[in-house]
Design an enzyme around this catalytic site. Structure first.
Site, PDB file in Angstrom:
ATOM      1  N   GLN A   7      -4.437  -5.405   6.918  1.00 34.85           N
ATOM      2  CA  GLN A   7      -5.268  -6.168   6.238  1.00 34.85           C
ATOM      3  C   GLN A   7      -5.400  -7.712   6.908  1.00 34.85           C
ATOM      4  OE1 GLN A   7      -7.813  -5.229   4.444  1.00 34.85           O
ATOM      5  NE2 GLN A   7      -6.980  -3.368   3.693  1.00 34.85           N
ATOM      6  N   CYS A  53      -4.672   2.514  -3.572  1.00 33.59           N
ATOM      7  CA  CYS A  53      -3.570   3.004  -3.036  1.00 33.59           C
ATOM      8  C   CYS A  53      -2.284   2.097  -3.231  1.00 33.59           C
ATOM      9  CB  CYS A  53      -3.704   3.268  -1.475  1.00 33.59           C
ATOM     10  SG  CYS A  53      -4.730   4.647  -1.232  1.00 33.59           S
ATOM     11  N   LYS A  71     -10.361  -0.958  10.243  1.00 32.72           N
ATOM     12  CA  LYS A  71     -10.344  -2.213   9.334  1.00 32.72           C
ATOM     13  C   LYS A  71     -10.744  -3.413  10.406  1.00 32.72           C
ATOM     14  CE  LYS A  71      -7.051  -0.246   6.034  1.00 32.72           C
ATOM     15  NZ  LYS A  71      -8.125   0.129   4.862  1.00 32.72           N
ATOM     16  N   HIS A  98       0.758  -1.245   0.150  1.00 35.63           N
ATOM     17  CA  HIS A  98      -0.098   0.098  -0.109  1.00 35.63           C
ATOM     18  C   HIS A  98       0.924   1.300  -0.008  1.00 35.63           C
ATOM     19  CE1 HIS A  98      -2.723   2.959   1.623  1.00 35.63           C
ATOM     20  NE2 HIS A  98      -3.651   2.282   1.536  1.00 35.63           N
ATOM     21  N   ASP A 149       3.204  -4.378   7.979  1.00 30.93           N
ATOM     22  CA  ASP A 149       2.035  -3.855   7.868  1.00 30.93           C
ATOM     23  C   ASP A 149       0.927  -4.812   7.953  1.00 30.93           C
ATOM     24  OD1 ASP A 149      -0.271  -2.750   7.025  1.00 30.93           O
ATOM     25  OD2 ASP A 149       0.751  -1.730   5.126  1.00 30.93           O
TER      26      ASP A 149
HETATM   27  N1  PLP Z   1      -1.499  -0.976   4.691  1.00 28.17           N
HETATM   28  C1  PLP Z   1      -2.613  -1.569   4.069  1.00 28.17           C
HETATM   29  C2  PLP Z   1      -2.241  -2.970   3.785  1.00 28.17           C
HETATM   30  C3  PLP Z   1      -3.897  -0.893   3.836  1.00 28.17           C
HETATM   31  O1  PLP Z   1      -4.786  -1.733   3.376  1.00 28.17           O
HETATM   32  C4  PLP Z   1      -4.351   0.495   4.172  1.00 28.17           C
HETATM   33  C5  PLP Z   1      -5.528   0.777   3.978  1.00 28.17           C
HETATM   34  O2  PLP Z   1      -6.197   0.469   3.173  1.00 28.17           O
HETATM   35  C6  PLP Z   1      -3.316   1.010   4.883  1.00 28.17           C
HETATM   36  C7  PLP Z   1      -1.812   0.380   5.052  1.00 28.17           C
HETATM   37  C8  PLP Z   1      -3.395   2.562   5.220  1.00 28.17           C
HETATM   38  O3  PLP Z   1      -4.301   2.354   6.411  1.00 28.17           O
HETATM   39  P1  PLP Z   1      -4.752   3.546   7.115  1.00 28.17           P
HETATM   40  O4  PLP Z   1      -5.442   4.572   6.012  1.00 28.17           O
HETATM   41  O5  PLP Z   1      -5.807   3.170   8.057  1.00 28.17           O
HETATM   42  O6  PLP Z   1      -3.751   4.530   7.743  1.00 28.17           O
END
Ligand code: PLP
Length: 417
Positions: free
Chosen positions: A214, A375, A237, A134, A211
């Site tokens: 998900q 993203c 999430k 992401h 990270d």
């Molecule tokens: N990392 C992953 C794999 C994500 O799916 C997302 C959000 O879609 C993020 C990071 C960023 O999360 P946030 O926007 O809640 O900071």
């Protein structure tokens, strides 16, 4: 309200209808149609248990934390620190000193980039990520590489959307100071081989950031088994509120890191000549935190564990299999990302229909999917598509959602025939 914890304890099967009854928004109608909410990977809906935990705090216990000598502030502080302990237990972390509340995954990763990486790295050092990240796990590293002269390396993926482990290993060297990877790809659904990645990174002495945005909603994450140094996730999430998330860091590493943001709460003493910093985790929590968000997050963790993460996982996997088969039968539909291990995410394109138009047509049928680059623009470039539509599942997703999606896709084919 929810009877699932009792059913879990009694070894009874997962009852998605009971779970859905906990989520008021699922009963709303969209454009006169039943809502088929298939965008949980972007942000999950909240159950009543979370909504009510936040409301109860607001009604009875709100005050600023850590500062007040009066009882209400003490109550708020106890609830806030209780939420931290709940997160510690959820992750099986060694100490709540390692649990830092942030706005979300994005802020958690930026914290590591601007504190650990910025103060540690220099020319010749490397950060290794994967092609599936992401933007939140790409851009903070690009920024810190510009600031420090370090180099960002990217491990490639294959046409199925899996990490090429051999190529990943070949990019590792003693210059690799950090490996930062997503446990589950939000754009493809791929579950990455975390144990292998961590072991390979450890072998060259690199630190590891996971990270888990998900991952935590769908499978149990046990920090002691995972053996990483940093882990980030977002409350929203995980059926919790927006604006709250967590950075977990190994205490020995966090202790050596300088603070990132300065302000109230992160200090012990301040004078114009010299400031001393607070202990962990407060050193990294400048300013008034998102108190109700943390309380909502703890309630969301209670909720998910009450359902049983393993049962939710099995439910989502069954739905994923049925969805993959059903979408695979639609002429002109291509599933983007066909890894052997996937979470409940299906990205797809439909021949002759731009994903944004597709999203609009599905919306008219009450079906909420995400359309865009998710993203993850490098993933779109890799598969040579501008965008995909993405359906994603959560604990409340059901067969009717899937049927509605398939029917709406049939309608889209007729419109663009
Ligand atoms: N990392 C992953 C794999 C994500 O799916 C997302 C959000 O879609 C993020 C990071 C960023 O999360 P946030 O926007 O809640 O900071």
């Amino acid at each position: 309200m929810n009877a699932e914890p009792a059913r879990l304890a009694a070894g009874m099967p997962y009852d998605v209808a009971r779970v859905r009854a906990d989520f008021p928004v699922l009963a709303t109608r969209v454009r006169g149609k039943r809502l088929a909410f298939l965008d949980t990977a972007a942000s999950a809906q909240r159950p009543l248990q979370v909504i009510e935990a936040v409301a109860a705090y607001e009604r009875t216990s709100h005050a600023n934390v850590h500062r007040g000598v009066y009882q209400l502030s003490q109550r708020a502080t106890d609830a806030f620190e209780g939420a931290r302990e709940r997160v510690r237990r959820f992750l099986n972390a060694a100490s709540e000193r390692e649990v830092i509340f942030t706005r979300g995954t994005t802020e958690a990763i930026n914290l590591v980039a601007q504190s650990w990486a910025r103060s540690t790295l220099g020319p010749g050092d490397e950060i290794l990520i994967t092609w599936m990240e992401h933007h939140a796990n790409i851009v903070p590293w690009q920024m810190v590489c510009q600031q420090t002269g370090a180099t960002l390396k990217v491990a490639p993926i294959d046409r199925r959307g899996e990490l090429r482990l051999d190529a990943f290993r070949a990019l590792l060297s003693p210059r690799t100071r950090l490996v930062a990877f997503t446990a589950v790809s939000n754009s493809l659904g791929t579950v990455l081989p975390a144990a292998e990645i961590v072991a390979a990174a450890r072998a060259v002495g690199a630190l590891v950031l996971v990270d888990a945005a998900q991952a935590v909603p769908h499978e149990r994450v046990d920090l002691r088994a995972l053996d990483c140094d940093f882990l980030a996730f977002s409350g929203h999430k995980l059926y919790g509120p927006t604006g709250i998330g967590v950075l977990w860091g190994r205490e020995a590493v966090l202790r050596e890191m300088p603070p990132w943001q300065g302000g109230g709460d992160m200090i012990l003493t301040v004078s114009f000549e010299r400031t001393t910093y607070n202990a962990l985790p407060y050193k990294f929590e400048a300013g008034t935190p998102n108190i109700s968000g943390a309380i909502g997050l703890a309630a969301a963790i209670d909720y998910l564990e009450g359902l049983g993460i393993e049962r939710v996982h099995a439910h989502e996997q069954a739905l994923l299999q049925r969805a993959t088969a059903a979408l695979g039968r639609i002429p002109g539909l291509t599933i983007v990302g066909q890894a052997a291990r996937k979470a409940g995410v299906i990205s797809f394109t439909l021949e002759g229909v731009h994903p944004h138009d597709l999203g609009t047509i599905l919306d008219a049928e009450g079906v909420a999917v995400r359309a865009g680059h998710h993203c993850a623009m490098p993933v779109m470039d890799f598969f040579e598509v501008a965008a995909t539509a993405r359906a994603s599942f959560g604990c409340y997703s059901d067969e009717a959602d899937l049927e509605q999606l398939v029917a709406a896709l049939g309608h889209a084919r007729e419109v663009f025939g």
